[in-house]
Design an enzyme around this catalytic site. Structure first.
Site, PDB file in Angstrom:
ATOM      1  N   GLY A 125     -44.123  27.913  51.026  1.00 21.15           N
ATOM      2  CA  GLY A 125     -42.896  28.495  50.505  1.00 21.15           C
ATOM      3  C   GLY A 125     -43.151  29.382  49.313  1.00 21.15           C
ATOM      4  O   GLY A 125     -44.152  30.101  49.249  1.00 21.15           O
ATOM      5  N   VAL A 141     -44.174  28.972  46.231  1.00 18.16           N
ATOM      6  CA  VAL A 141     -45.444  28.839  45.521  1.00 18.16           C
ATOM      7  C   VAL A 141     -46.621  28.868  46.483  1.00 18.16           C
ATOM      8  O   VAL A 141     -47.583  29.620  46.302  1.00 18.16           O
ATOM      9  CB  VAL A 141     -45.465  27.554  44.671  1.00 18.16           C
ATOM     10  CG1 VAL A 141     -46.850  27.295  44.099  1.00 18.16           C
ATOM     11  CG2 VAL A 141     -44.436  27.651  43.549  1.00 18.16           C
ATOM     12  N   LYS A 156     -35.213  17.134  33.803  1.00 21.69           N
ATOM     13  CA  LYS A 156     -35.073  17.630  35.172  1.00 21.69           C
ATOM     14  C   LYS A 156     -33.646  17.367  35.628  1.00 21.69           C
ATOM     15  O   LYS A 156     -32.983  16.437  35.145  1.00 21.69           O
ATOM     16  CB  LYS A 156     -36.044  16.911  36.118  1.00 21.69           C
ATOM     17  CG  LYS A 156     -36.388  17.712  37.363  1.00 21.69           C
ATOM     18  CD  LYS A 156     -37.366  18.845  37.059  1.00 21.69           C
ATOM     19  CE  LYS A 156     -37.826  19.536  38.322  1.00 21.69           C
ATOM     20  NZ  LYS A 156     -38.857  20.552  38.039  1.00 21.69           N
ATOM     21  N   GLY A 208     -47.557  23.478  52.752  1.00 27.67           N
ATOM     22  CA  GLY A 208     -46.390  24.100  52.144  1.00 27.67           C
ATOM     23  C   GLY A 208     -46.647  25.547  51.807  1.00 27.67           C
ATOM     24  O   GLY A 208     -47.476  25.852  50.948  1.00 27.67           O
TER      25      GLY A 208
END
Length: 354
Positions: free
Chosen positions: A184, A186, A81, A182
């Site tokens: 956004g 996804v 990452k 959330g």
């Protein structure tokens, strides 16, 4: 700050690179947790960290999660990452992306990057001008590629369907109440898939205007970000940032299922046991949210092996996610261990650390 290897989230990471390019202003961290199964793959996050120590913790946890995610998805890739440390204004320049691409290139293929929070397809195209170790690039025709977000959402959708059947005995999402934290890239796509399948939705996002617009489009209810985890529902679906499941939030949950796409949902490993003690079915995040990396890996290996992989084949691979989840839940029910413990043990075995 403590020495890197003394941090709780350091897990025998193979390499952690701190990248600084003064000319462009780039500050970044690239962590390679494991290359046991192949090149370390995982997206790049562009985020402002008020405390830079949190950037280190984030990249350590996220890279470990990618090792587990890629292994459990059956991909020949390790886990890595990157985080680019944004300033308060989220300043992002072509020079900064070029310098980051150079940093990835210097790793010689040990790390393959793609989109994550704050990074777009256009950003990855800019990075790809400096390195070939990039995926999530625009696709032609029906070939695999492009933004991994829709594939992540599709896998989560299938996982929620499986959870509703396993825990609630529901063969359909019609009328199943899902609270989505959330909305956004996804979470918003997930909401549309669930609404199309008849689910009742409650939404919350820090972008209140965007969440309101989506709620109007889908006929969903809207609550504040402070309220979403206390909504009485059938499924709580976290799809924002990680660490949301801690002592207080788990005690306040009013849902028999937690299944969502956020990475590192458990604040600490012991919080998986708290969920189990409350008889809340938990879908390990790196199992249910693997759709995006399945797309990214398919695209990358198609490019490196000079062959074609179409979207239909990617979706077939993503459709294997529910079976993995059910296997974990069945073992949890029979063994007395938590789903998080079982998933971790299986992933560790696969990367040679069992």
């Amino acid at each position: 700050m403590s020495a890197l290897w003394d941090l709780p989230d350091y897990d025998d990471h193979e390499v952690v690179h701190f990248v600084r390019d003064h000319a462009s202003g780039l500050s970044a961290i690239i962590a390679l947790h494991s290359t046991h199964l192949g090149p370390a793959a995982g997206g790049t996050r562009f985020w402002h960290y008020a405390d830079k120590t949190n950037a280190v913790k984030d990249v350590l946890r996220l890279s470990r999660g990618m090792s587990y995610k890629n292994a459990m998805a059956g991909l020949p890739m390790g886990g890595g990452k990157a985080v680019i440390l944004a300033d308060e204004d989220r300043t992002k320049t072509p020079a900064m992306l070029a310098a980051f691409g150079d940093a990835v290139e210097r790793l010689g293929g040990r790390y393959v990057t793609a989109e994550d929070v704050g990074i777009s397809v256009a950003d990855m195209q800019a990075v790809a001008e400096r390195t070939s170790f990039v995926s999530g690039l625009p696709a032609e025709g029906d070939n695999a590629g492009g933004d991994p977000g829709p594939f992540t959402a599709f896998g989560i959708f299938l996982g929620i369907q499986a959870a509703a059947k396993f825990k609630l005995g529901r063969d359909s999402m019609d009328g199943v109440h899902v609270a989505i934290q959330g909305t956004g890239s996804v979470g918003g796509r997930l909401a549309r898939l669930l609404a199309k399948d008849g689910a009742k939705l409650t939404l919350a996002d820090i972008d209140a205007d965007g969440a309101n617009d989506l709620a109007s489009e889908l006929g969903a209810e809207i609550v504040s970000t402070d309220e979403i985890m206390q909504v009485e529902c059938d499924v709580f679906s976290p799809n924002a940032l990680g660490g949301v499941l801690d002592d207080a939030s788990i005690a306040a949950l009013r849902s028999p299922i937690v299944a969502g796409g956020a990475n590192n949902q458990l604040a600490r490993p012991e919080h998986g046991k708290l969920l189990a003690q409350r008889e809340i079915l938990y879908a390990p995040d790196y199992v249910i949210n693997a759709g995006g990396i399945i797309s990214v890996a398919s695209e990358y290996f198609a490019k490196t092996e000079n062959r074609e992989v179409d979207v239909a084949e990617v979706r077939e691979r993503i459709a294997e996610i529910p079976g993995r989840l059910v296997s974990i839940w069945e073992e949890a029910a029979s063994s007395g261990r938590t789903s998080a413990e079982i998933a971790d043990a299986r992933a560790q075995e696969l990367i040679g650390r069992g």
